[in-house]
Structures are given as structure tokens and as C-alpha cells.
Motif scaffolding. Structure first.
Motif, short mmCIF file in Angstrom:
data_model
loop_
_atom_site.label_atom_id
_atom_site.label_comp_id
_atom_site.label_asym_id
_atom_site.label_seq_id
_atom_site.Cartn_x
_atom_site.Cartn_y
_atom_site.Cartn_z
N VAL A 286 34.48 20.04 45.14
CA VAL A 286 34.26 19.04 46.21
C VAL A 286 35.57 18.08 46.53
O VAL A 286 35.80 17.67 47.50
N LEU A 287 36.17 17.75 45.38
CA LEU A 287 37.45 16.99 45.53
C LEU A 287 38.69 17.88 46.32
O LEU A 287 39.16 17.24 47.31
N GLY A 288 38.62 19.13 46.05
CA GLY A 288 39.43 20.06 46.78
C GLY A 288 38.93 20.10 48.21
O GLY A 288 39.94 19.99 49.05
N VAL A 289 37.80 20.20 48.46
CA VAL A 289 37.46 19.98 50.00
C VAL A 289 37.68 19.14 50.68
O VAL A 289 38.22 18.85 51.80
N LEU A 290 37.58 17.71 50.09
CA LEU A 290 37.90 16.26 50.82
C LEU A 290 39.40 16.42 50.80
O LEU A 290 39.88 15.77 52.07
N VAL A 291 40.17 16.53 49.97
CA VAL A 291 41.52 16.41 50.00
C VAL A 291 42.15 17.30 51.08
O VAL A 291 43.14 16.98 51.70
N ARG A 292 41.58 18.63 50.92
CA ARG A 292 42.18 19.47 52.03
C ARG A 292 41.89 19.35 53.71
O ARG A 292 42.50 19.14 54.40
N ARG A 293 40.78 18.32 53.63
CA ARG A 293 40.44 18.15 54.99
C ARG A 293 40.82 16.77 55.35
O ARG A 293 41.35 16.27 56.46
N HIS A 294 41.37 15.72 54.42
CA HIS A 294 41.61 14.31 54.72
C HIS A 294 43.07 14.03 54.20
O HIS A 294 43.65 12.99 54.83
N GLY A 295 43.33 14.69 53.00
CA GLY A 295 44.99 14.51 52.72
C GLY A 295 44.90 13.21 51.95
O GLY A 295 46.25 12.88 51.90
N GLN A 296 44.06 12.48 51.57
CA GLN A 296 44.43 11.17 50.98
C GLN A 296 43.81 11.30 49.26
O GLN A 296 42.40 11.17 49.08
N PHE A 297 44.66 11.89 48.43
CA PHE A 297 44.33 12.24 47.00
C PHE A 297 43.48 11.05 46.26
O PHE A 297 42.32 11.47 45.77
N GLU A 298 44.18 9.84 46.34
CA GLU A 298 43.58 8.91 45.60
C GLU A 298 42.14 8.54 46.14
O GLU A 298 41.21 8.03 45.50
N ASP B 159 38.35 8.86 44.41
CA ASP B 159 37.44 7.57 44.34
C ASP B 159 36.18 7.90 44.80
O ASP B 159 35.17 7.60 44.33
N ALA B 160 36.15 8.42 46.24
CA ALA B 160 35.01 8.90 46.88
C ALA B 160 33.97 10.02 46.07
O ALA B 160 32.90 9.89 46.01
N VAL B 161 34.80 10.96 45.81
CA VAL B 161 34.18 11.89 44.74
C VAL B 161 33.53 11.67 43.67
O VAL B 161 32.32 11.62 43.06
N GLN B 162 34.36 10.67 42.66
CA GLN B 162 33.66 10.06 41.57
C GLN B 162 32.31 8.91 42.02
O GLN B 162 31.40 9.07 41.04
N GLU B 163 32.35 8.42 43.15
CA GLU B 163 31.24 7.53 43.43
C GLU B 163 30.19 8.57 43.58
O GLU B 163 28.98 8.25 43.33
N ALA B 164 30.20 9.61 44.25
CA ALA B 164 29.31 10.53 44.49
C ALA B 164 28.42 11.24 43.42
O ALA B 164 27.55 11.38 43.20
N VAL B 165 29.51 11.44 42.45
CA VAL B 165 28.98 12.15 41.14
C VAL B 165 28.30 11.15 40.39
O VAL B 165 27.15 11.50 39.84
N LEU B 166 28.50 10.06 40.38
CA LEU B 166 27.79 8.86 39.79
C LEU B 166 26.63 8.90 39.99
O LEU B 166 25.49 8.63 39.75
N ALA B 167 26.52 8.47 41.61
CA ALA B 167 25.12 8.63 42.30
C ALA B 167 24.30 9.74 41.80
O ALA B 167 23.07 9.77 41.62
N ALA B 168 25.04 11.14 41.76
CA ALA B 168 24.17 12.26 41.46
C ALA B 168 23.63 12.22 40.18
O ALA B 168 22.67 12.63 39.83
N ALA B 169 24.71 11.74 39.24
CA ALA B 169 24.13 11.66 37.85
C ALA B 169 23.03 10.64 37.73
O ALA B 169 22.10 11.09 36.66
N VAL B 170 22.60 10.01 38.48
CA VAL B 170 21.39 8.89 38.52
C VAL B 170 20.39 9.53 39.15
O VAL B 170 19.10 9.59 38.73
#
Length: 418
Positions: A18-30, A34-45
Motif C-alpha cells: 500500500v505504501l508503495g502504491v501511494l508513494v508511486r502516485r504522490h511522491g511524498q514518502f514521509e 504517515d497516512a498508511v500507518q493511520e490506515a493500518v491502525l484503523a484496520a487493526a481496530v
């Protein structure tokens, strides 16, 4: 297996994709991380309560994309990025996973690109390791800090600086050119090797093992192996990890005390891991040019093939170390060859080989040099000198388990001790 465990395993597998898809599309690694980590935390709940969605990867991409867009929209100084993000096509906005060829990369390539990015040459080895565990391994900053026994705030700063260095280096989310790719893969494998070693024999702290860290290194190396199935060194590294980890249950006693290889109960070794590792390295050596990881795995396989310590084919072990010493010179290789040589020609031959390392600044004062010297001195009958080097080794290690073991060895050689 519990629902929580299934969810955790799935999230760790999907995080780098997922992080790879976002970075390839948006080019903003940091920002993407952060966005992927938030999504993962939401999924974990959400997932353990509501069930895993039919398309979990697409769910995470959608959730992370929305968080990234919200983050961009909240920053008025980044109007241009807001416009670009908002202009994403409806299909992408919905989180549809790119198929083969979409965005110029086949599905699965993103994870390998992400690994190369995390192991960027602008980063220090420590930063490469931390960023790999965070971005590719899916570990939280707190988990990484705990694994390396540093405060969470310290690890957070290290990871943040690593991202900033990558950004400052102007890195693009693409596979490096062929020549650089070979070198970068070498770094990737070295980082995975370091993660495994820290998990198998912790450099500091009260525990000898950090099994979760070793398992994570094996998982990530398996992933690289699936992406690069014809690379002999990737297979060699995975085989080395499996053959080494197979001994974990026999390395400590009931009280957590260290048990050296020659005293381990080999019936406790994991036969399935040994079989898999042996098959991997046999295949790799038959079809690939020899490399350091393959040779180390072959040595581990030779040890694993012996039902008893005395059955070990030390001539083969010594020969493999000599080849390894020739293609990848390293004082630790010479140190290990000294042990094998002592088994063939006696402890004095091993001590003579160790003497060639006395002026090598890379191992000067290293506790492993003192450990091997103490062992060979003890075998040669020079007990006072052996005791001295066991104590020097004990003072040189930050691992409490190793220190207790070495001090017990020294105490055993104390005059008057039984």
C-alpha cells in the motif's frame, strides 16, 4: 489462529504494498508513510470487529489515500499538491489496485522498490534498518525502539531524519538502474542480515533472543525471494536464516542460560527449517555464482547435517571458510576459520591463525576474538590465560546472557574450582 493474529499478519504483508502504491502516485514518502500507518491502525481496530473486507488491499489504499488528501487539504501552503491530489481519477480515488502494467510497473514491484528506497546509500546502516522495519516491515516506532533498546522519541527522530534525507537526495520511486540495482540489493540483503542477527543474538539487554525480530527478517527475506526467485544470494541469505533459526530452541537452558553449539541438544533443532534451508542452499549453489551468503548457509547446513558435534565434517567447514575468506575477506571469517582449523589440526594451529588478527583494528578488543582465544587456550591446557580472556570477553559484551555465560566459564577455570 486468532482473528487478531490473522489481521496482524495480513496488515504486515499489505503495508509495504500500500505504501508503495501511494508513494508511486504522490511522491511524498514521509506524508504517505504517515497516512498508511493511520490506515493500518484503523484496520487493526475495525477488521477484527467487522471482519476483513473482500479486498483488503484496496480498502487500505482507499483509507490511506483519503487521509493523505485530507492532510494535504489541511495545509494551505501546499495548494498545488492539494489540486494534484484532488484531481486523482475516480477509479484511483476508490482505491482500485493497479493491475500488471498500470503506472508502468507490474504488481508486486512496489515492495522491492520500497526496500531499495529504505536502503538508500544516503542513509546510515542504522537508519536503513529502522526505516526498513517501519515502512516495509510495518512495525511501529515503539516496537522498533523496544527491539533496539532505545527511547521511542530517539527512534522517532532517527526515522524522521531518514525520511528527510531521502527527500533531500531527490530520490524517485523507481527501480535503480541495473548497475546501481546490484549494489543497492547488496545493501538490502545486508540490512535484512543485520535485523536477523539482532533478533537471533541481541547485542545488548537481558534476553539472548528477540524472536519477533528474527521472524520479521525471515518474512521480509522470503518476500524478496518471491520477487527475485533466481537470485542466488537472496536464496542463500534465506537459507542461512532458516538453518540458523532452527537451532534457537536449543540455545538456552530452562533458566535462560546460553548453551554453546557443541553442547546443544540437537533433537531440539527444527527439522522442517533445516530441510527447507538445506534444499534452498543446495539449489542456489547448483545454479548461481557463489556468494558470501550462500557460503555461510552451506557452512550452517554442514553443521545441521551432523547428528552429534563429533560427526561434524570440519574439513568441509574449513574449506568453505577458506573460500569465503577469499571472496569476502573479513576478520570474523578468519576468526571462525580458526575454530574449524583447531578441530582439524589442534588448538595451537587455531591460535596461530588468530594471532594474525592481533593488529587488525576492525576486531581489536572485540569480545568475540577473546571468546575464541579463550576457548582454544582452554583446549590447549593454558587455563590461566584462558580464564583471563573469558573475563575480557565478558567485560566486552553488552548482552547480559553472554556475560553470565562467559563469567561462568572463567569461574570454572579459577584455581581451586571443581
Amino acid at each position: 489462529m486468532s482473528t487478531d493474529t490473522v489481521t496482524e499478519d495480513l496488515l504486515r504483508e499489505l503495508t509495504p504494498q500500500v505504501l508503495g502504491v501511494l508513494v508511486r502516485r504522490h511522491g511524498q514518502f514521509e506524508e504517505c508513510e504517515d497516512a498508511v500507518q493511520e490506515a493500518v491502525l484503523a484496520a487493526a481496530v475495525k477488521w477484527p470487529a467487522d471482519g476483513v473486507p473482500d479486498h483488503p488491499r484496496g480498502w487500505l489504499i482507499t483509507a490511506a489515500s483519503r487521509r493523505l488528501i485530507d492532510q494535504i487539504r489541511s495545509d494551505h501552503a501546499r495548494k498545488a499538491r492539494e489540486t494534484a491530489a484532488a484531481a486523482q481519477s475516480p477509479e484511483r480515488e476508490a482505491g482500485v489496485s493497479p493491475g500488471p502494467g498500470e503506472d508502468g510497473a507490474p504488481e508486486g514491484d512496489d515492495t522491492l522498490i520500497l526496500l531499495f528506497l529504505c536502503c538508500h546509500p544516503a542513509l546510515t546502516p542504522g537508519s536503513q534498518t529502522a526505516l526498513t522495519l517501519r515502512a516495509v516491515g510495518g512495525l511501529t516506532t515503539a516496537e522498533i525502539a523496544h527491539a533496539f533498546l532505545v527511547p521511542e522519541a530517539t527512534m522517532a527522530v532517527r526515522i524522521s531524519r531518514a525520511k528527510q534525507r531521502i527527500k533531500a537526495a531527490g530520490s524517485r520511486f523507481t527501480l535503480p538502474e541495473a548497475r546501481e540495482r546490484v549494489e543497492r540489493l547488496r545493501v538490502v540483503l545486508h540490512v535484512l542480515y543485520l535485523i536477523f542477527n539482532e533478533g537471533y543474538t541481541a547485542t545488548s539487554g537481558a534476553a539472548l533472543h528477540r524472536a519477533d525480530l528474527a521472524r520479521e527478517a525471515i518474512r521480509l527475506t522470503r518476500m524478496v525471494g518471491r520477487l527475485l526467485p533466481d537470485d542466488g544470494e537472496v536464496a542463500g541469505l534465506l537459507a542461512l536464516m532458516l538453518l540458523t533459526d532452527a537451532r534457537r530452541a536449543a540455545r538456552t537452558g530452562p533458566g535462560g542460560d546460553l548453551i554453546p553449539l557443541d553442547e546443544q541438544d540437537r533433537t531440539l533443532w527444527d527439522a522442517d527449517l533445516i530441510a527447507e534451508g538445506t534444499a534452498l542452499i543446495s539449489t542456489a549453489m547448483a545454479r548461481s555464482a557463489l556468494g558470501p551468503y550462500q557460503l555461510q548457509a552451506a557452512i550452517a547446513a554442514t553443521h545441521a547435517a551432523a547428528e552429534r558435534t563429533e560427526d561434524t565434517d570440519w574439513h568441509q567447514v574449513h574449506t568453505l571458510y577458506k573460500i569465503l575468506e577469499r571472496i569476502a575477506p573479513n576478520p570474523m571469517v578468519t576468526l571462525n576459520r580458526a575454530v574449524a582449523l583447531a578441530e582439524i589440526q589442534g588448538p595451537r594451529a587455531g591460535l596461530d591463525l588468530l594471532a594474525t588478527l592481533d593488529d587488525d583494528a576492525r576486531v581489536e578488543g572485540h569480545h568475540r576474538l577473546h571468546v575464541v582465544r579463550a576457548h582454544l587456550l582452554e583446549r590447549s591446557g593454558d587455563l590461566p590465560a584462558a580464564r583471563e580472556h573469558y573475563l575480557l570477553a565478558a567485560r566486552g559484551t553488552a548482552s547480559l546472557t553472554e556475560r553470565r555465560f562467559l563469567e561462568s566459564r572463567a569461574s570454572r577455570l579459577k584455581p581451586g574450582a571443581r
